[in-house]
Design a protein around this motif. Structure first.
Motif, PDB file in Angstrom:
ATOM      1  N   GLY A 204       0.810  -1.212   0.000  1.00  4.85           N
ATOM      2  CA  GLY A 204       0.000   0.000   0.000  1.00  4.85           C
ATOM      3  C   GLY A 204       0.844   1.262   0.000  1.00  4.85           C
ATOM      4  O   GLY A 204       0.564   2.220  -0.723  1.00  4.85           O
ATOM      5  N   ASP A 209       0.192   4.189  -2.729  1.00  3.38           N
ATOM      6  CA  ASP A 209       0.384   5.636  -2.611  1.00  3.38           C
ATOM      7  C   ASP A 209       0.741   6.276  -3.945  1.00  3.38           C
ATOM      8  O   ASP A 209       0.290   7.396  -4.254  1.00  3.38           O
ATOM      9  CB  ASP A 209       1.478   5.941  -1.568  1.00  3.38           C
ATOM     10  CG  ASP A 209       0.903   6.008  -0.156  1.00  3.38           C
ATOM     11  OD1 ASP A 209      -0.335   5.931  -0.017  1.00  3.38           O
ATOM     12  OD2 ASP A 209       1.684   6.138   0.805  1.00  3.38           O
ATOM     13  N   SER A 225     -10.034  -1.261   4.719  1.00  3.47           N
ATOM     14  CA  SER A 225     -10.331  -0.810   6.084  1.00  3.47           C
ATOM     15  C   SER A 225     -10.620   0.694   6.139  1.00  3.47           C
ATOM     16  O   SER A 225     -10.265   1.443   5.218  1.00  3.47           O
ATOM     17  CB  SER A 225      -9.150  -1.142   6.993  1.00  3.47           C
ATOM     18  OG  SER A 225      -8.017  -0.435   6.545  1.00  3.47           O
ATOM     19  N   HIS A 231      -7.132   7.512   4.349  1.00  7.28           N
ATOM     20  CA  HIS A 231      -5.867   7.948   3.739  1.00  7.28           C
ATOM     21  C   HIS A 231      -6.029   8.100   2.221  1.00  7.28           C
ATOM     22  O   HIS A 231      -5.606   9.094   1.629  1.00  7.28           O
ATOM     23  CB  HIS A 231      -4.790   6.903   4.100  1.00  7.28           C
ATOM     24  CG  HIS A 231      -3.497   7.065   3.380  1.00  7.28           C
ATOM     25  ND1 HIS A 231      -2.574   8.023   3.741  1.00  7.28           N
ATOM     26  CD2 HIS A 231      -2.979   6.401   2.311  1.00  7.28           C
ATOM     27  CE1 HIS A 231      -1.530   7.935   2.925  1.00  7.28           C
ATOM     28  NE2 HIS A 231      -1.749   6.965   2.054  1.00  7.28           N
ATOM     29  N   CYS A 280     -17.234  -8.062   5.090  1.00  5.54           N
ATOM     30  CA  CYS A 280     -17.585  -6.728   5.579  1.00  5.54           C
ATOM     31  C   CYS A 280     -19.057  -6.662   5.983  1.00  5.54           C
ATOM     32  O   CYS A 280     -19.442  -5.844   6.814  1.00  5.54           O
ATOM     33  CB  CYS A 280     -17.282  -5.690   4.513  1.00  5.54           C
ATOM     34  SG  CYS A 280     -17.988  -6.122   2.920  1.00  5.54           S
TER      35      CYS A 280
HETATM   36  P1  NAD Z   1      -6.669  -2.715   4.067  1.00  8.55           P
HETATM   37  O1  NAD Z   1      -7.229  -1.360   4.235  1.00  8.55           O
HETATM   38  O2  NAD Z   1      -5.538  -3.138   4.924  1.00  8.55           O
HETATM   39  O3  NAD Z   1      -6.153  -2.910   2.567  1.00  8.55           O
HETATM   40  C1  NAD Z   1      -6.999  -2.714   1.451  1.00  8.55           C
HETATM   41  C2  NAD Z   1      -6.137  -2.387   0.246  1.00  8.55           C
HETATM   42  O4  NAD Z   1      -5.550  -1.102   0.446  1.00  8.55           O
HETATM   43  C3  NAD Z   1      -4.986  -3.368   0.022  1.00  8.55           C
HETATM   44  O5  NAD Z   1      -4.812  -3.573  -1.352  1.00  8.55           O
HETATM   45  C4  NAD Z   1      -3.829  -2.606   0.606  1.00  8.55           C
HETATM   46  O6  NAD Z   1      -2.565  -3.005   0.088  1.00  8.55           O
HETATM   47  C5  NAD Z   1      -4.168  -1.188   0.191  1.00  8.55           C
HETATM   48  N1  NAD Z   1      -3.433  -0.139   0.910  1.00  8.55           N
HETATM   49  C6  NAD Z   1      -2.860  -0.214   2.139  1.00  8.55           C
HETATM   50  N2  NAD Z   1      -2.241   0.958   2.421  1.00  8.55           N
HETATM   51  C7  NAD Z   1      -2.438   1.781   1.372  1.00  8.55           C
HETATM   52  C8  NAD Z   1      -2.028   3.112   1.074  1.00  8.55           C
HETATM   53  N3  NAD Z   1      -1.281   3.818   1.908  1.00  8.55           N
HETATM   54  N4  NAD Z   1      -2.427   3.649  -0.102  1.00  8.55           N
HETATM   55  C9  NAD Z   1      -3.190   2.938  -0.962  1.00  8.55           C
HETATM   56  N5  NAD Z   1      -3.574   1.666  -0.749  1.00  8.55           N
HETATM   57  C10 NAD Z   1      -3.209   1.088   0.406  1.00  8.55           C
HETATM   58  O7  NAD Z   1      -7.889  -3.736   4.182  1.00  8.55           O
HETATM   59  P2  NAD Z   1      -7.839  -5.335   4.167  1.00  8.55           P
HETATM   60  O8  NAD Z   1      -7.278  -5.804   5.469  1.00  8.55           O
HETATM   61  O9  NAD Z   1      -7.217  -5.831   2.906  1.00  8.55           O
HETATM   62  O10 NAD Z   1      -9.392  -5.693   4.080  1.00  8.55           O
HETATM   63  C11 NAD Z   1     -10.206  -5.830   5.202  1.00  8.55           C
HETATM   64  C12 NAD Z   1     -11.124  -4.628   5.329  1.00  8.55           C
HETATM   65  O11 NAD Z   1     -11.833  -4.460   4.116  1.00  8.55           O
HETATM   66  C13 NAD Z   1     -12.175  -4.793   6.403  1.00  8.55           C
HETATM   67  O12 NAD Z   1     -12.298  -3.599   7.126  1.00  8.55           O
HETATM   68  C14 NAD Z   1     -13.448  -5.058   5.601  1.00  8.55           C
HETATM   69  O13 NAD Z   1     -14.631  -4.701   6.262  1.00  8.55           O
HETATM   70  C15 NAD Z   1     -13.215  -4.237   4.393  1.00  8.55           C
HETATM   71  N6  NAD Z   1     -14.044  -4.691   3.288  1.00  8.55           N
HETATM   72  C16 NAD Z   1     -15.086  -3.895   2.904  1.00  8.55           C
HETATM   73  C17 NAD Z   1     -15.924  -4.285   1.871  1.00  8.55           C
HETATM   74  C18 NAD Z   1     -17.050  -3.417   1.436  1.00  8.55           C
HETATM   75  O14 NAD Z   1     -17.489  -3.553   0.303  1.00  8.55           O
HETATM   76  N7  NAD Z   1     -17.552  -2.518   2.258  1.00  8.55           N
HETATM   77  C19 NAD Z   1     -15.702  -5.505   1.237  1.00  8.55           C
HETATM   78  C20 NAD Z   1     -14.640  -6.285   1.656  1.00  8.55           C
HETATM   79  C21 NAD Z   1     -13.799  -5.873   2.674  1.00  8.55           C
END
Ligand code: NAD
Length: 478
Positions: A204, A209, A225, A231, A280
């Protein structure tokens, strides 16, 4: 073999490599995946920018045919893709195949949507002038996806983006790049012009970024998340980009005294701890009225104890492992919090040993919870379900709505009066009656309210809102 990134129509190695490990058996390495450098992300952005007008200039039929071809291949290989998904993510095989099937259906749905991009023609308020309003692609779209639906979420972002003529960069979660890699491999064999779809794998902080910061990325659709979503929103909206976020949930399921008990308990268990609770939309807050509470709680514990936890690819497993050690630690930390808060753990929450070294835990049912408890308010994202008591329907609705999240919600009742009132009063984006809160259709809008979602809805015809932009034209015939 190294699974490479796909940039400008070429498979390219990255600046480093990452192993994709099977959470059911950590000695099983699913594959090694190239990690893109920030420079490679920039190259992918440039390729997408150059390719997008070519793709948008093709006929809707050409785009529809290619999307249909992708969907058809996914469906014809759903067992194989489902097995790969289960191996890298840990959901049981039937769920893995179900998710791969969903991805194929999504591509075939949006293949048809490519043919249905409608506009409006309307007379102007000025004499002799006509106005038309049409939808055009946004341009270059960045897609950032989580690990818990490794092929369905990439599909429901990528398919509409492509149907409406955008070029995409996709960054899958580092824990589960295999399914997206397989999807992009399918795409690479179609007649889609080089640069329309780019796969950039990596962390990420680097790939994510760079993608969010690039001014040539017109829009970013993110699922993950709340913290990362905030962010991403700051980065993308801060530079004037379009952004859509789908984040966490803590979905309530109300069980009224007049509910069918068997349906209610099935909803309570299948909507919470199945898929290892890593959805989720999971109904993690069960709110019972007094007449049915004890029966529901007792039967939930019985059913949870009987669930077979094991290797995701074993036919006998009903629940697979937790995705990794970090998530397992989070689950145990919240169980400790629940114990300290005075809730009663009726079953589960134990570390399980299996022949393979995986991240196994038993599903936990927690009773005597109140809505102010930390483990009830915050998303755990594990096989943990909390049961609360409400005096009556009004109090149950108040508890259901009293949470920072608002993704989905549900009610089990035999009464049309309660069902209709709950559909009106629920502060969630999706409402279920006599169904678990997890498990949605692919052809209708998906999304929530409050901290769960930001921006326009995903999926179904509503997806056009994010992946297109309106243009209003005025014509005076002279
Ligand atoms: P996460 O936020 O850790 O990661 C999600 C994505 O964001 C990954 O690809 C990650 O590499 C990327 N990421 C991390 N830091 C970043 C940055 N600085 N800039 C850009 N991208 C970045 O989430 P996770 O652990 O992969 O997934 C679990 C979460 O997802 C839970 O909170 C769940 O509820 C949520 N979720 C929501 C839905 C929905 O449709 N509402 C569906 C599935 C999962």
């Amino acid at each position: 073999m190294l699974n490479m990134n796909f940039i400008a129509g070429e498979w390219v190695a990255g600046s480093s490599e990452l192993e994709n490990v099977n959470p059911s058996d950590t000695s099983d390495v699913v594959g090694t995946y190239a990690q893109a450098s920030p420079e490679q992300v920039e190259q992918a952005v440039a390729a997408a920018k150059a390719a997008q007008p070519v793709w948008a200039g093709m006929t809707p039929q050409q785009r529809a045919d290619i999307l249909d071809q992708i969907g058809t291949e996914i469906l014809s290989r759903k067992e194989e893709l489902g097995a790969l998904l289960s191996r890298e993510e840990g959901k049981v095989l039937a769920e893995g195949i179900g998710e791969a099937t969903r991805a194929g259906q999504v591509f075939r749905f949006f293949a048809q949507e490519a043919l249905r991009v409608e506009g409006t023609y309307i007379d102007s308020v000025r004499p002799g002038v006509a106005v038309d309003v049409r939808r055009e692609p946004v341009g270059v779209v960045g897609l950032i996806t989580p690990w818990n639906f490794p092929i369905a979420i990439p599909a429901w972002k990528m398919a509409p983006a492509l149907a409406f003529g955008n070029a995409v960069l996709i960054k899958p979660a580092s824990l589960t790049p295999g399914s997206v890699w397989a999807l992009v491999e399918i795409i690479s064999r179609t007649a889609m012009p080089a640069g329309v779809v780019n796969l950039v794998m990596g962390g990420g902080g680097t790939v994510g970024d760079t993608l969010c910061g690039s001014t040539d990325v017109d829009a970013v659709s993110f699922t993950g998340s709340v913290a990362t979503g905030a962010h991403v929103r700051r980065m993308v909206a801060g530079r004037g980009g379009k952004v859509q976020l789908e984040m966490g949930g803590k979905s309530p399921l109300i069980i009224m005294d007049d509910a069918d008990p068997e349906t209610a308990v099935t909803c309570a268990i299948s909507g919470s701890v199945m898929s290892t609770g890593q959805r989720c939309t999971s109904n993690t807050r069960i709110i019972c009225t007094p007449g049915i509470h004890d029966q529901v709680v007792g039967q939930m514990a019985e059913q949870a104890k009987a669930l077979r936890v094991g290797h995701a690819l074993d036919a006998g497993s009903q629940i697979g492992p937790v995705v990794d050690q970090k998530q397992l630690d989070t689950n145990f930390r919240y169980l400790e919090i629940a114990d300290k808060e005075g809730a009663s753990r009726l079953c589960g929450g134990e570390r399980l040993q299996r022949p393979e070294n995986g991240f196994y835990m038993s599903p936990a049912v927690i009773a005597d919870c109140t809505n102010d408890m930390q483990h009830v308010r915050e998303e755990i994202f594990g096989p943990v379900v909390s049961v609360l008591k409400a005096d009556d329907f009004d109090q149950a609705v108040a508890i259901a709505n009293d949470n920072d999240f608002g993704l989905s919600s549900g009610i089990c009742t035999g009464s049309l009066k309660y069902a209709e009132a709950f559909k009106r009063r629920s502060a969630a984006g999706m409402v279920m009656v006599n169904l678990p809160t997890a498990g949605v259709d692919y052809h209708v809008p998906f999304g929530g309210r409050k901290a769960s979602s930001y921006g326009s809805r995903e999926q179904g015809r509503a997806a056009a809102e994010f992946y297109t932009t309106l243009k209003t034209s005025y014509t005076l015939a002279v």
